[in-house]
Design an enzyme around this catalytic site. Structure first.
Site, PDB file in Angstrom:
ATOM      1  N   GLU A   1       0.831  -1.211   0.000  1.00  0.00           N
ATOM      2  CA  GLU A   1       0.000   0.000   0.000  1.00  0.00           C
ATOM      3  C   GLU A   1       0.860   1.253   0.000  1.00  0.00           C
ATOM      4  OE1 GLU A   1      -3.307   0.055   2.730  1.00  0.00           O
ATOM      5  OE2 GLU A   1      -3.495   2.228   2.560  1.00  0.00           O
TER       6      GLU A   1
ATOM      7  N   HIS B   1      -2.396  10.241  -0.306  1.00  0.00           N
ATOM      8  CA  HIS B   1      -2.587   8.937  -0.938  1.00  0.00           C
ATOM      9  C   HIS B   1      -2.399   9.020  -2.444  1.00  0.00           C
ATOM     10  CE1 HIS B   1      -4.847   5.743   1.550  1.00  0.00           C
ATOM     11  NE2 HIS B   1      -3.767   6.173   2.146  1.00  0.00           N
TER      12      HIS B   1
ATOM     13  N   ASP C   1       3.110 -14.223  11.870  1.00  0.00           N
ATOM     14  CA  ASP C   1       1.807 -14.604  11.325  1.00  0.00           C
ATOM     15  C   ASP C   1       0.828 -13.431  11.479  1.00  0.00           C
ATOM     16  OD1 ASP C   1      -0.707 -15.645  10.860  1.00  0.00           O
ATOM     17  OD2 ASP C   1      -0.359 -17.503  11.965  1.00  0.00           O
TER      18      ASP C   1
ATOM     19  N   LYS D   1      -7.993  -0.478  11.085  1.00  0.00           N
ATOM     20  CA  LYS D   1      -7.304  -0.960   9.880  1.00  0.00           C
ATOM     21  C   LYS D   1      -6.045  -0.126   9.654  1.00  0.00           C
ATOM     22  CE  LYS D   1      -6.496  -1.324   5.246  1.00  0.00           C
ATOM     23  NZ  LYS D   1      -5.672  -0.474   4.385  1.00  0.00           N
TER      24      LYS D   1
HETATM   25  C1  MEV Z   1      -6.031   3.334   4.655  1.00  0.00           C
HETATM   26  O1  MEV Z   1      -5.302   2.191   4.340  1.00  0.00           O
HETATM   27  C2  MEV Z   1      -6.122   3.503   6.157  1.00  0.00           C
HETATM   28  C3  MEV Z   1      -6.965   4.659   6.622  1.00  0.00           C
HETATM   29  O2  MEV Z   1      -8.266   4.590   6.058  1.00  0.00           O
HETATM   30  C4  MEV Z   1      -7.031   4.607   8.125  1.00  0.00           C
HETATM   31  C5  MEV Z   1      -7.982   5.596   8.749  1.00  0.00           C
HETATM   32  O3  MEV Z   1      -8.966   5.993   8.105  1.00  0.00           O
HETATM   33  O4  MEV Z   1      -7.758   5.926   9.924  1.00  0.00           O
HETATM   34  C6  MEV Z   1      -6.388   5.973   6.164  1.00  0.00           C
END
Ligand code: MEV
Length: 437
Positions: A85, A391, A294, A278
């Site tokens: 990513e 991003h 793992d 996430k």
């Molecule tokens: C993207 O991989 C992760 C995010 O969506 C985490 C978040 O929103 O806190 C940027």
């Protein structure tokens, strides 16, 4: 419909490649070239790689990156990170740099207890069964001595065994619940081997006992470690005076206030909590993969911990108290620094060396810092510029590859889009000279 493939696993990798490419590709020769491109020229090395998994026909490459300037408990680290990513490594490095001059990450391993269960069924007088367990409890533990001998000597091994009546959850359902310490090993094989011996022993203890009648029912169903590891956990925090979070007092206080609110949303909104966590896992997984751990086990464990209070919530919290901004989290991390891929995979080994050969406790601290750093960067972007500008800047390179841009076009496009919004269409138009310079 194609015929069932028999004996596939017994074929050599060359035979597997031939079979698969001939059967599933229109141009087998071309598809074989792709597979061959990523096979190692050195046969011995390729064989080592093939042994990591089954039916291996090639290697799947992911970027291996490093994130410098992580100050963790006053020691500086450069973190190995494997992720596909874009922006994850940049985000980690930015957060590390930001906190470096503000005291860095302070972490503490709370506990390192892992668990596993023997799941079994019984109908009859459960007082008698519990009595049988109590009288044979130490024998059950002793029956694993041939497995636990070395771990015991290092200060680990089985810590406890409990009889649990779970008939309120499922009719006739019971468990033997065991606690383990596996020192620097992740310990999955160790735990599962112990559990299987205990299950067998428990079964024969029951069958040799004369406490029960033939109408009673007893069946051991399965034995397995649990990836729910709330007692194998690490705490991490960063903190600094609120005033140092901005150019001036108003800006700094507003930033801290917005940051705290973002965390509060993640503790009340399920939709936000999952994405928030996430983001934490973006950092954690990348270091887990680079250190041969793992990541599926850790993810499962972390998500279960996020819902330990009955509702899935944010793992991290932010607060402001007496002029100090604090951002912290506690997470379970069942990982290892010996065994598995640690010695076998050259890059995993290199990653451990880069981290100065941490033991499991140190690595838990490092990984927790990577998670909090990632979370910090994500929230920072979300409450300021928004996530897309960063991003898409990173994603621009993927878009350019996708559009088969030449090196010259790539250079020019990177410059052009430096301070502009980016979308696939915009990049396409730029490459096709549909945009005014
Ligand atoms: C993207 O991989 C992760 C995010 O969506 C985490 C978040 O929103 O806190 C940027």
């Amino acid at each position: 419909m194609n015929k069932l493939i028999h004996g596939f696993s017994k074929l050599s990798s060359e035979e597997k490649i031939d079979l698969v490419t001939n059967r599933f590709f229109e141009n087998p020769l071309k598809s074989k070239q792709v597979i061959d491109l990523y096979r190692l020229a050195n046969k011995t090395k390729q064989q080592v790689h093939e042994r990591f998994s089954e039916n291996t026909i090639s290697n799947f490459l992911l970027p291996f990156s490093v994130a410098p300037n992580f100050l963790i408990n006053q020691k500086t680290y450069c973190l190995p990170m494997v992720t596909e990513e874009s922006s994850v490594v940049a985000a980690a490095a930015n957060a590390a740099k930001f906190w470096y001059s503000r005291g860095g990450f302070q972490t503490r391993v709370d506990k390192m207890v892992k668990k596993g269960q023997v799941h079994f069924f019984f109908s009859g007088d459960n007082k008698k069964l519990e009595h049988l367990f109590d009288t044979h409890k130490s024998h059950l533990i002793k029956s694993t001595k041939h497995i636990t001998h070395n771990m015991d000597k290092r200060g680990g091994g089985i810590q406890s065994i409990k009889f649990i009546n779970s008939t309120d959850l499922l009719s006739d359902y019971y468990q033997l619940d065991l606690e383990f310490i596996t020192i620097d090993a992740m310990g999955a094989n160790f735990i599962n081997s112990c559990l299987e011996v205990i299950a067998q022993e428990w079964n024969s203890i029951y069958n040799n006992s004369d406490l029960f009648s033939t109408s009673d029912y007893f069946e051991v169903l399965m034995s397995i470690l649990s990836n729910h590891n709330p007692d194998c956990r690490v705490y991490v925090k960063v903190e600094c005076p609120v005033n140092s979070l901005g150019q001036n007092t108003t800006e700094a206080h507003n930033y801290a206030r917005r940051f705290v609110l973002a965390c509060k949303i993640a503790s009340v909104s399920l939709s936000r909590a999952v994405t928030h966590n996430k983001g934490i896992l973006n950092g954690i997984d990348a270091v887990l993969i680079a250190t041969g751990n793992d990541f599926r086990a850790v993810e499962a464990s972390i998500h279960s911990y996020a819902s330990i209070n009955g509702a899935y919530q944010s793992l991290s919290q932010a607060s402001i108290s007496k002029g100090i901004f604090r951002f912290e989290m506690t997470i379970p991390l069942s990982i290892g620094t010996i065994g598995g891929l640690t010695k076998l995979h050259p890059l995993v080994n290199w990653g451990h060396q880069l981290l100065q050969w941490p033991n499991a406790e140190r690595l838990m601290e490092i990984i927790a810092a990577a998670g909090l750093a990632q979370n910090f960067s994500a929230i920072n972007s979300l409450i300021t510029s928004g996530i897309q500008s960063g991003h898409m800047k990173m994603h621009l390179q993927n878009i350019l590859s996708h559009l088969k841009a030449t090196d010259e076009q790539r250079l020019k496009a990177t410059k052009y889009f430096k301070n502009r919004k980016i979308s696939v269409k915009m990049v396409e138009d730029y490459l096709n000279h549909k945009t005014s310079p």
